[in-house]
Design an enzyme around this catalytic site. Sequence first.
Site, PDB file in Angstrom:
ATOM      1  N   SER A 266      10.082  34.595  10.531  1.00  0.00           N
ATOM      2  CA  SER A 266      10.576  35.567   9.131  1.00  0.00           C
ATOM      3  C   SER A 266      10.648  36.578  10.290  1.00  0.00           C
ATOM      4  O   SER A 266      11.599  36.744  11.341  1.00  0.00           O
ATOM      5  CB  SER A 266       9.439  35.747   8.121  1.00  0.00           C
ATOM      6  N   HIS A 407       9.651  28.462   3.169  1.00  0.00           N
ATOM      7  CA  HIS A 407       9.505  29.155   4.177  1.00  0.00           C
ATOM      8  C   HIS A 407       8.370  30.015   4.443  1.00  0.00           C
ATOM      9  O   HIS A 407       7.420  30.672   3.344  1.00  0.00           O
ATOM     10  CB  HIS A 407      10.334  30.347   3.249  1.00  0.00           C
TER      11      HIS A 407
HETATM   12  C1  GCU Z   1      13.268  38.614   3.512  1.00  0.00           C
HETATM   13  C2  GCU Z   1      14.415  38.607   4.416  1.00  0.00           C
HETATM   14  C3  GCU Z   1      14.672  38.093   5.850  1.00  0.00           C
HETATM   15  C4  GCU Z   1      12.746  37.849   6.331  1.00  0.00           C
HETATM   16  C5  GCU Z   1      11.746  37.714   5.168  1.00  0.00           C
HETATM   17  C6  GCU Z   1      10.622  37.882   5.319  1.00  0.00           C
HETATM   18  O1  GCU Z   1      13.245  37.016   2.777  1.00  0.00           O
HETATM   19  O2  GCU Z   1      15.662  38.635   3.369  1.00  0.00           O
HETATM   20  O3  GCU Z   1      15.867  38.812   6.122  1.00  0.00           O
HETATM   21  O4  GCU Z   1      13.105  36.640   6.905  1.00  0.00           O
HETATM   22  O5  GCU Z   1      11.983  38.509   3.851  1.00  0.00           O
HETATM   23  O6  GCU Z   1      10.339  38.308   6.553  1.00  0.00           O
HETATM   24  O7  GCU Z   1       9.433  37.460   5.431  1.00  0.00           O
END
Ligand code: GCU
Length: 430
Positions: A266, A407
């Site tokens: 992420s 995710h």
């Molecule tokens: C949020 C953000 C993302 C990121 C994510 C994370 O969702 O919008 O861009 O990748 O956090 O780091 O878990």
Amino acid sequence: MRLVCRLLFIGVLGMVVPAVAVGQPQANYDESKVPDYTLPDPLVTRSREKVTTAREWFAKRRPEVLGLFEEHVYGRAPEPLEGMRFMRLESSAKALDGKAVRKQVRVLFSAEESGPAMDLLIYLPKDAPRPVPVFLGLNFNGNHSVHADPAILLSTKWIRDRAPGVEKNRATEAARGTASSRWPIEAMLQRGYGVATAYSGDIDPDFHDGFENGVHPLFYGEGQTKPADDEWGTIAAWAWGLSRALDYFETDDDIDQRRVAVLGHSRLGKTALWAGARDPRFALVISNNSGCGGAALSRRAFGETVERINTSFPHWFCGNFKKYNGREGELPVDQHQLIALIAPRPVFVSSATEDRWADPRGEFLAAKGAEPVYRLLEAGGLDADEPPPPDEPVLSRIGYWIRTGPHDITAADWQVFADFADKHMRAADE
Ligand code: GCU
């Protein structure tokens, strides 16, 4: 009824980002509404010259693209200070039931012992021949969260309150091992790899305080109070920290500094890509669910957009990136070129079916879009023209897979990363 409320509550908390935030347009998840766009040609310079040799790529186009990402997206980072040094905090040759060697090392970013500093936690397979290849990645909530091993030093730094076991922004004993599903350390040791990690917040805490805490102030010039618009934001600082870990590895005979895979999930996947793009000492790069500002093409504006990320996380990128809010088409680069900067080194892009916010198709297309540079360097490419079916990894030099599920970074992801590393980082040297 109470159960329903509770589930709803957990559901809301568990969501990475609310679907609609006040004052923000709805995210687009409709492929037919993706705007028409033309990607910058990775091999054509700003003065419209096409580079046709590996030499020209490295002499002309690569430095140009790197400079554009520095100026417009992540911001320039400084060289490390002369006084930087490493301090062994703890080690054991009998960690994890005798299966591992554990080391904890403090990287002092300056001669000042009071900080700022980053603590590295390193596990190496006990019986593997030295030096060992290593996977390196930052963690979200402190080194103590990656494994329940009670010898891991409990972080005393600021950690976000919603992290498990954290109270008033400080870790408690209950925080130990709370992210262990994301760090299958024993499984990686078994496959012959070391695993090293550091807390991202040691480098820069993940909230916007105008760059007062973290590593930035250490480098301010006379009278400077925040980075200039083309200077490093938080992601660039985290990536810089990963390079400092590599500086330490160069001093440790147990670690093969020529076989370090940098990875991240992420926001830390965005970080791993930028670290790998900037620092050619990283032998292999892995992006997991990195999305906007990571592996996903910005111009698709699918799921998270440039405007949305700059609004929710104003500290992540450099000041100049905000100029592209709602104007992705004007960016002088797109994220396929970030991946191309890693060429000819192996790079793996990992998506997840339910992670629409990160635009899995945009991640695949960016990986594919890096291919002309890999081909020019005779390094192979991405052996797929369309995204492969879920759970079927493509392990070509530019690798890709989309895991079924949300995710996250899971033990299954790590197994695929180890397969990819076996193929591209181990085999060549052994
Ligand atoms: C949020 C953000 C993302 C990121 C994510 C994370 O969702 O919008 O861009 O990748 O956090 O780091 O878990």
